[in-house]
Scaffold this motif. Structure first.
Motif, mmCIF file in Angstrom:
data_model
loop_
_atom_site.group_PDB
_atom_site.id
_atom_site.type_symbol
_atom_site.label_atom_id
_atom_site.label_comp_id
_atom_site.label_asym_id
_atom_site.label_seq_id
_atom_site.Cartn_x
_atom_site.Cartn_y
_atom_site.Cartn_z
ATOM 1 N N ARG A 14 -24.061 19.607 44.438
ATOM 2 C CA ARG A 14 -24.468 20.924 44.304
ATOM 3 C C ARG A 14 -25.780 21.106 44.104
ATOM 4 O O ARG A 14 -26.655 20.085 44.223
ATOM 5 C CB ARG A 14 -23.906 21.298 42.803
ATOM 6 C CG ARG A 14 -24.474 20.740 41.571
ATOM 7 C CD ARG A 14 -24.013 21.112 40.312
ATOM 8 N NE ARG A 14 -23.344 22.482 40.386
ATOM 9 C CZ ARG A 14 -22.077 22.700 40.505
ATOM 10 N NH1 ARG A 14 -21.214 21.806 40.743
ATOM 11 N NH2 ARG A 14 -21.650 23.698 40.409
ATOM 12 N N ASP A 29 -30.019 33.545 33.433
ATOM 13 C CA ASP A 29 -29.544 33.269 34.600
ATOM 14 C C ASP A 29 -28.934 34.410 35.314
ATOM 15 O O ASP A 29 -29.237 34.898 36.519
ATOM 16 C CB ASP A 29 -28.707 32.117 34.700
ATOM 17 C CG ASP A 29 -29.446 30.697 34.386
ATOM 18 O OD1 ASP A 29 -30.720 30.822 34.387
ATOM 19 O OD2 ASP A 29 -28.687 29.718 34.244
ATOM 20 N N LEU A 157 -29.994 29.454 41.896
ATOM 21 C CA LEU A 157 -28.884 29.991 40.958
ATOM 22 C C LEU A 157 -27.859 30.496 42.104
ATOM 23 O O LEU A 157 -26.483 30.447 41.943
ATOM 24 C CB LEU A 157 -29.295 30.977 40.193
ATOM 25 C CG LEU A 157 -29.983 30.549 38.927
ATOM 26 C CD1 LEU A 157 -30.513 31.641 38.227
ATOM 27 C CD2 LEU A 157 -29.213 29.680 37.998
ATOM 28 N N ASP A 160 -26.047 27.839 43.646
ATOM 29 C CA ASP A 160 -24.890 27.135 42.989
ATOM 30 C C ASP A 160 -23.834 27.993 42.824
ATOM 31 O O ASP A 160 -22.636 27.537 42.870
ATOM 32 C CB ASP A 160 -25.712 27.243 41.549
ATOM 33 C CG ASP A 160 -24.969 26.083 40.703
ATOM 34 O OD1 ASP A 160 -24.824 24.891 40.852
ATOM 35 O OD2 ASP A 160 -24.167 26.912 39.628
ATOM 36 N N VAL A 161 -23.922 29.306 42.658
ATOM 37 C CA VAL A 161 -22.770 30.288 42.860
ATOM 38 C C VAL A 161 -22.089 30.054 44.143
ATOM 39 O O VAL A 161 -20.943 29.870 44.054
ATOM 40 C CB VAL A 161 -23.202 31.594 42.193
ATOM 41 C CG1 VAL A 161 -21.833 32.436 42.590
ATOM 42 C CG2 VAL A 161 -23.697 31.672 41.056
ATOM 43 N N VAL A 164 -19.891 26.939 44.257
ATOM 44 C CA VAL A 164 -18.668 26.954 43.490
ATOM 45 C C VAL A 164 -17.568 27.709 43.994
ATOM 46 O O VAL A 164 -16.449 27.659 44.203
ATOM 47 C CB VAL A 164 -18.886 27.499 41.914
ATOM 48 C CG1 VAL A 164 -17.668 27.777 41.400
ATOM 49 C CG2 VAL A 164 -19.715 26.279 41.275
ATOM 50 N N PRO A 171 -17.098 22.722 39.544
ATOM 51 C CA PRO A 171 -18.036 23.354 38.859
ATOM 52 C C PRO A 171 -18.338 22.741 37.315
ATOM 53 O O PRO A 171 -17.420 21.983 36.967
ATOM 54 C CB PRO A 171 -17.697 24.812 38.183
ATOM 55 C CG PRO A 171 -16.159 24.704 38.518
ATOM 56 C CD PRO A 171 -15.825 23.347 39.342
ATOM 57 N N ARG A 174 -21.100 25.247 32.765
ATOM 58 C CA ARG A 174 -22.184 26.083 32.890
ATOM 59 C C ARG A 174 -22.178 27.009 34.023
ATOM 60 O O ARG A 174 -22.074 28.255 34.155
ATOM 61 C CB ARG A 174 -23.552 25.326 32.772
ATOM 62 C CG ARG A 174 -24.680 26.494 32.843
ATOM 63 C CD ARG A 174 -25.865 25.941 32.343
ATOM 64 N NE ARG A 174 -26.012 25.509 30.984
ATOM 65 C CZ ARG A 174 -26.099 26.648 29.973
ATOM 66 N NH1 ARG A 174 -26.811 27.863 30.370
ATOM 67 N NH2 ARG A 174 -26.183 26.188 28.608
ATOM 68 N N SER A 175 -21.784 26.090 34.989
ATOM 69 C CA SER A 175 -21.796 27.103 36.539
ATOM 70 C C SER A 175 -20.355 27.610 36.869
ATOM 71 O O SER A 175 -20.432 28.722 37.552
ATOM 72 C CB SER A 175 -21.937 25.924 37.667
ATOM 73 O OG SER A 175 -21.120 24.897 37.806
ATOM 74 N N ARG A 178 -21.090 30.752 34.641
ATOM 75 C CA ARG A 178 -21.965 31.670 35.418
ATOM 76 C C ARG A 178 -21.234 32.303 36.715
ATOM 77 O O ARG A 178 -21.418 33.590 36.701
ATOM 78 C CB ARG A 178 -23.167 30.786 36.071
ATOM 79 C CG ARG A 178 -24.343 31.839 36.694
ATOM 80 C CD ARG A 178 -25.342 30.818 37.377
ATOM 81 N NE ARG A 178 -25.884 30.049 36.384
ATOM 82 C CZ ARG A 178 -26.016 28.556 36.413
ATOM 83 N NH1 ARG A 178 -25.300 27.727 37.126
ATOM 84 N NH2 ARG A 178 -26.615 27.895 35.401
#
Length: 243
Positions: A14, A29, A157, A160-161, A164, A171, A174-175, A178
């Motif tokens: 990631r 975030d 960020l 990262d989304v 996922v 994930p 936390r991710s 989010r």
């Protein structure tokens, strides 16, 4: 850049959010993600207080500061874990509110959410992740506008989304929270083409919303279960628009 396409690598690593970046709150975030650089606006203003308060609750769950219970007809309730206050004052305000008595998720969202936007926005501006600029319209009317900063955190960020939801990288709690909260905000279609609004992405987001965050170590089991329950309840409370 926001439009940059990140190809999944063979090792399914990631984006390195931790490299050079201290961990911020989920609410910070999400507010940064919801900022739209092209227009200078915050997406989903109509439901923003739900999303930010839900992120505060999720952060309290991740930190082991709250636990959940059944409120019967009221649905999921959240209560503070005694003698476990968070250090972040915004998180602590909500923890103290819950320390008075267990409360339903919807009650917390409505009570705590409306006051979160401005202090969270101030934090992003103080760190240079966003900038506030004053400009004149019609030659004399002063208006305040938001601009992207130079930190690069929003791009990380977003990547990262995407990892996922699009690449289906396993994930972290936390991710997962989010991505699920971003989906729950109802704004995810606005992130296309960075995050394509496709049937597989919607299905993946639904899995996360329902708490299917994948296998994790037993040390994280309790906080993962609490947090996923909170996130699912936040989305079910009416954040996600129904067609």
């Amino acid at each position: 850049m926001d439009g940059e396409h990140r190809e999944p690598c063979a090792s399914h690593r990631r984006p390195a959010l931790g490299d050079g970046f201290r961990e911020e709150s989920l609410a910070e975030d999400l507010l940064l993600l919801l900022f739209q650089p092209r227009s200078g606006t915050i997406a989903g203003e109509g439901t923003l207080f739900y999303v930010l308060a839900g992120a505060i609750l999720a952060d309290l769950g991740l930190g082991g500061h709250v636990r959940t219970g059944s409120g019967g007809v009221k649905g999921l309730t959240v209560e503070a874990v005694a003698d476990s206050p968070p250090s972040d004052h915004l998180l602590r305000d909500t923890w103290e509110y819950l320390a008075e008595k267990p409360r339903g998720v919807q009650t917390v969202l409505a009570a705590r959410g409306p006051a979160l936007r401005e202090p969270l926005l101030d934090r992003l501006i103080e760190r240079g992740e966003l900038r506030r600029r004053t400009r004149k319209t019609l030659g004399f009317i002063k208006t305040s506008v938001l601009e992207a900063g130079d930190s690069g955190r929003r791009s990380l960020l977003l990547a990262d989304v995407r990892a996922v939801l699009v690449d289906e990288v396993g994930p972290t709690p936390r991710s997962a929270a989010r991505a699920a909260l971003l989906y729950g905000s109802g704004t995810l279609p606005q992130f296309d083409p960075d995050i394509p609004w496709t049937s597989p992405v919607i299905a993946r987001a639904e899995e996360l919303k329902d708490g299917n965050w994948g296998a994790k170590g037993t040390a994280q089991a309790v906080t993962r279960t609490v947090t996923s329950s909170i996130v699912s309840s936040v989305v079910a409370a009416g954040v996600l628009p129904r067609n």
